[in-house]
Each structure stands twice: as structure tokens, then as C-alpha cells.
Write a protein that holds these residues in place. Sequence first.
Motif, short mmCIF file in Angstrom:
data_model
loop_
_atom_site.label_atom_id
_atom_site.label_comp_id
_atom_site.label_asym_id
_atom_site.label_seq_id
_atom_site.Cartn_x
_atom_site.Cartn_y
_atom_site.Cartn_z
N ARG A 76 -6.44 -11.77 -0.88
CA ARG A 76 -6.17 -10.73 -1.87
C ARG A 76 -6.48 -9.36 -1.29
N PHE A 77 -5.51 -8.44 -1.36
CA PHE A 77 -5.61 -7.07 -0.88
C PHE A 77 -5.71 -6.95 0.64
N GLU A 78 -5.37 -8.01 1.36
CA GLU A 78 -5.41 -7.93 2.82
C GLU A 78 -4.43 -8.94 3.42
N TRP A 91 -4.35 0.17 -13.99
CA TRP A 91 -5.52 0.09 -13.09
C TRP A 91 -6.65 0.93 -13.66
N GLU A 117 -8.00 0.54 0.18
CA GLU A 117 -6.94 -0.43 0.43
C GLU A 117 -6.51 -1.10 -0.86
N VAL A 118 -7.50 -1.44 -1.71
CA VAL A 118 -7.18 -2.06 -3.01
C VAL A 118 -6.36 -1.09 -3.85
N GLN A 166 -2.70 -0.83 -2.65
CA GLN A 166 -1.84 -1.95 -3.02
C GLN A 166 -1.53 -1.97 -4.51
N LEU A 167 -2.54 -1.66 -5.34
CA LEU A 167 -2.31 -1.62 -6.77
C LEU A 167 -1.38 -0.46 -7.15
#
Length: 620
Positions: A137-139, A491, A507-508, A511-512
Motif C-alpha cells: 500500500r502506497f509503495e 482525504w 508519498e501517501v 497517491q491519494l
Amino acid sequence: MGGAGCARQRQLRRALAGRMEARSPPAKRLKTAAWRSQGGNYATGRNMEQQRRELPIYRARAKLIGQLRHLDTAIIIGETGSGKTTQIPQYLYEACIGGHGVIAITQPRRVAAISLAARVSEEKKTELGTLIGYTVRFEDLTSHKSKIKFLTDGMLLREAMVDSLLCRYSVVILDEAHERTVQTDVLFGIVKSAQRKRKELNKTPLKVIIMSATMDVDLFSQYFNQAPVLYLEGRQHSIQIFYTKEPQNDYLHASLVSIFQIHQEAPPSHSVLVFLTGQEEIEAMSRTCKQISKNLPQGSCQMSVLPLYASLPPLQQLRVFQQGPKDRRKVILSTNIAETSVTIPGIKYVVDTGMVKAKRYTPESGLEVLAVQQVSKAQAWQRAGRAGRQNSGICYRLYTEDDFEKFLNMTVPEIQRCNLASVVLQLLALRIPDILTFDFISKPSPDAVRAAVDQLEQLGAVERKNNQIILTPLGIKMAAFPLEPRFSKEWCRENYVNSRNMTMVMEVRRQLRDICVKFGVHLKSSRADTSNVRRCLAHSLFLNAVELQLDGTYLTLDSRQPVVIHPSSVLFHSRPPYMLYNELLHTSKCYMRDLCVVDPEWLYEAAPEYFRRKLKGAKT
């Protein structure tokens, strides 16, 4: 300081004296293991190819390849440390089994997927992210060249939402299947369906391999159409099991005593792995160990205490794999995250408290709590298997042998004891027409499914049409986010900066943000005004609302369950009229964690019909 340290040490020794009783279980019950290092270069002094040849699985390589070449589905049972997780994907790739497709290997946890990918990439002498990659997740560290891909169960499930036939994969390996996480159980049905449909459509066959160190073999074989079970034999290092003479009322104190008994007697190079139940226990134990170690007599071995739990940032998780100074003992305090594929080099001793924190969900009350409970026998053997990966090891079980015999054989599947809102949302996104008829290996209760549908309906994610449950436009957006449904209307940024989270937050967020842009979600910063954020949480978590009573206690608005604020919360000494919680932890009391103060009017706005009879202070 030295005198106080000696006194404390003597106290610990007295507490331990007579507490532990060595047991030599029958040969058939002894667990053995072969060392497999991960997450870094630990192969100094020995050729890596030679290490691969010394693994127990290597002796069965030719026979195993021959069997897998002709089987559509296989169940592989191999002892912890046999090498199945790192070697079988390589065997399949080297023997060209599966043609030009990608070989997927799923793991229940992200740290396992990352460290395993790093190890296999090291063995293949390739750069991580090329031939071997991983997705969590997220990577995403893969490329078009990736042929062996480690990923979490949840990420493969998300890929299935886009491609239900999993066309890019020629082989799917479901590893650590005995853990029976929600995502794994759903994946069983998804890959079984994809395999059947690809055969019906005359597409490239999908080979499915289920792997575990221990499993209810009959159940899995029957579910996968009487699939053959392949047993991997071989062991390298024995593990001696020690039980307590008497039941332990305080497993935390018993753990502390055991740590320092080992610390006094064992060489510094022997590392210790201690299984605890959660972050709070681990951090408290870490502080205690560090404080006591400072007061040990001069000349005593130094101690490095390292935590390991799921919410720890990945970079800090990977610290446990790094080799420390030779004159310092490494003590790892971990949750059950270290039970399975995560193999920490140098572990000689395991201290098993016999306890684990697990979810329990009651559809009638709508409460999902994290409760501390006993492990299963399968979990206990998995924990013992962490010791002795390089040489013979020792496992101290902080419970009696009689108590061990009373443990459940296998862990109750998570899908039968958790909130199914996420599962139902994912299955609807996969266009499963009737959730109740989905081919679960262990079916959840109809009440739990109905409660999940009701929750999604209240969130506006689903609607009923022609006696069918379908996703709304909002529900389609929710399913696209790798988050729980209640965190998906937009978010929500955190109110406070946490240094442990900041390494990943950008990074999170990126992506969101990309997902929001893709679905046309309007982006606007709230800056210093937290009311918008709290209002957003109120619209998402209204089922988790609590109300202050006249006597100073709190009750949940939904089920009138008595709850209290967790001592670690900044709100512990305050009494807001209305709050939301993210999680309930049940120990001696039912504690609320991750709290947010809200206005009752916001709750009423979110679900007026739901709160019409429940809110005392809202407008009517």
C-alpha cells in the motif's frame, strides 16, 4: 547506580528461579528451522548460492518442479525455514513454469513483502525493482521487467477489481495461508474463480499454489477441488521448548524476567525475540528494558532494544534486520507481525507470552474491539520457529504445557470475527452479484454481512435496486481508495505532526491526490481551521459516536456500550460532550482510541434518520 542495578538483577533472578521448567517434547513435536536472512546483505562469509543449496527444500527441488509443472493447483506444507517462500518462486522462474507471465507471491503484511523481495533480489544478484519487485500500500517498486512480484494480499485484491481474471499473472502463490486474514480468505475465492474462468475462455492457464508451515490441510484441499498436498521434509536446527511450572498472572513481568535472565547468561551475539500484543505494551517494555539495562553492573553486555509492530514506519521496521555491534545484544519486542515470513537474523531465543491482540466484531451491537486473547497452537509453533535459524534455538513459553494443550488448534478466521464493510465493498466492486453466495472457504455469518451492507448504505456507498445491492457513484470512489470505507468521502489530514509518520506522508498524499483528481474530487486545504476536518470525520464515523452521561461516563450512541478514554489520549483528563473514536480496545475496560471532538449537529447532518432517536443534544 551499580548497587541498585545488582539489587534489581538479583530480584529478577529470584523471580525467575524455579519459574521455568525445561521440557524435552517428543521428537515429532520439536520444531526445527533453517536460517533464511532477509532485507539486507547478511551473507558475509558464505556464498549465497551455497546457502540456497543448504536449505532443506533444495533436496526436493527436481521432484518439486516436476510436480508443479503438471498441476493447476497445489498445496505446499513446509516447516518454518525450509526455504519455500524464497526458493519456490525462483524455481518456477528458472524452470520457465508459467511462461511469460508474472509470478505473484502474496504476504499478509507489508514488511514481509518488502524484506522477502529484497532477499530474493539479492540471491538473484539483480537490482530490486527490476526482475524482482514488490507492491504494498502506497509503495510500488516494480517495472515492466519484473517477473517475480511480492505483494500484500490487499494489493492483489485491488488489482482484481480492475482485472478479475488476473491476466498478467501466470502463477499466484498465496503464502502464509494459515493466518486466514480477511484479504487472504477473499483472495482464495477470487483466484479460484479466475482460474476457472480462464480455463472456460481458453485463456492462458493460471497456476495457483497455497503455502504454509501449518494448515488445516483437508479443508484447503477440499476447497480447491481436492488439490494434492505436497509435503516438504527436512530440518537443520532443533529448537528446545521450555514451559513454566505454574500459570503466569502477569505475562509482562514474566517477559521482563526472562529477557534479563537470558541477557545475563547468553553470549552478546545471541539475539532475543519477544512476542507482545501491541504498540503500548512494546513501548512500555522498551522503556523498562532500557532503564534496567542502564543500571546493570559495569562490564555487563549492552542491550539494543528494537520495537516491531505494524504501524511503525517501514524504515524503522527494517532496523531489526540490521546487524548491530558484536558486543551489544539485540532484543526485538514484536507483535505477531514477526510470526511468519519476517525472519530476523541472529535470533537464538524466543520468549512467547502466549497472547495476541485480535479483532472481535459483534454485528448486533456494531462494536469491533481489539481484545487480548490466547494464541492458537499453530501460532505458538510459528513463534517457536523464529528461533534457531542459524543454529539450534530455544523458545521460552510463558505458560504451562497443560495450558498449551487447551489452545485452539488453528486461529479462528478473521472473516468470521471482524467488520465486513471493506470486504462487501470490495466484492461489490468485483461485480459479485450476491455476497451471501460468494465462494468463501469459511463463510461469515449472514448477520455480519447484513450489518456490513447496512453500514455501507448509511455511508451512501450502496443502494438497493430490484432486490440487489449495487454500488453508488460514491461507493465506486470509495472502493478505489486503499482505505477503510469510512475514511473514503475525502482525504482527511491529521491535526498534529507525528515524526514517525512524516517519512511516508508525502508519498501517501501524492497517491491519494492522484486518485482524487482521477475521480474529480475537489481539493481544498482547510489550513488552520480543523472544523472542516472534524466535520468530515463526523460524516464518516458517525457510527462510532459517544455521548457524555450525567455521571461523567461515556456511552456509545449506537449500542449504549460503556466506554472510557484510553490513558494515552490527550483527552484523557477532559470530558467533551460528544466524541468519535476510531478503535475500541478491550482489556479490563473498553477503551476508546484515536478520538476526535465533534459537534452533535454534525452527526445529525450526517445521518438524520439514524440519530433522530439517539442524539439528546441535537436539533430535531
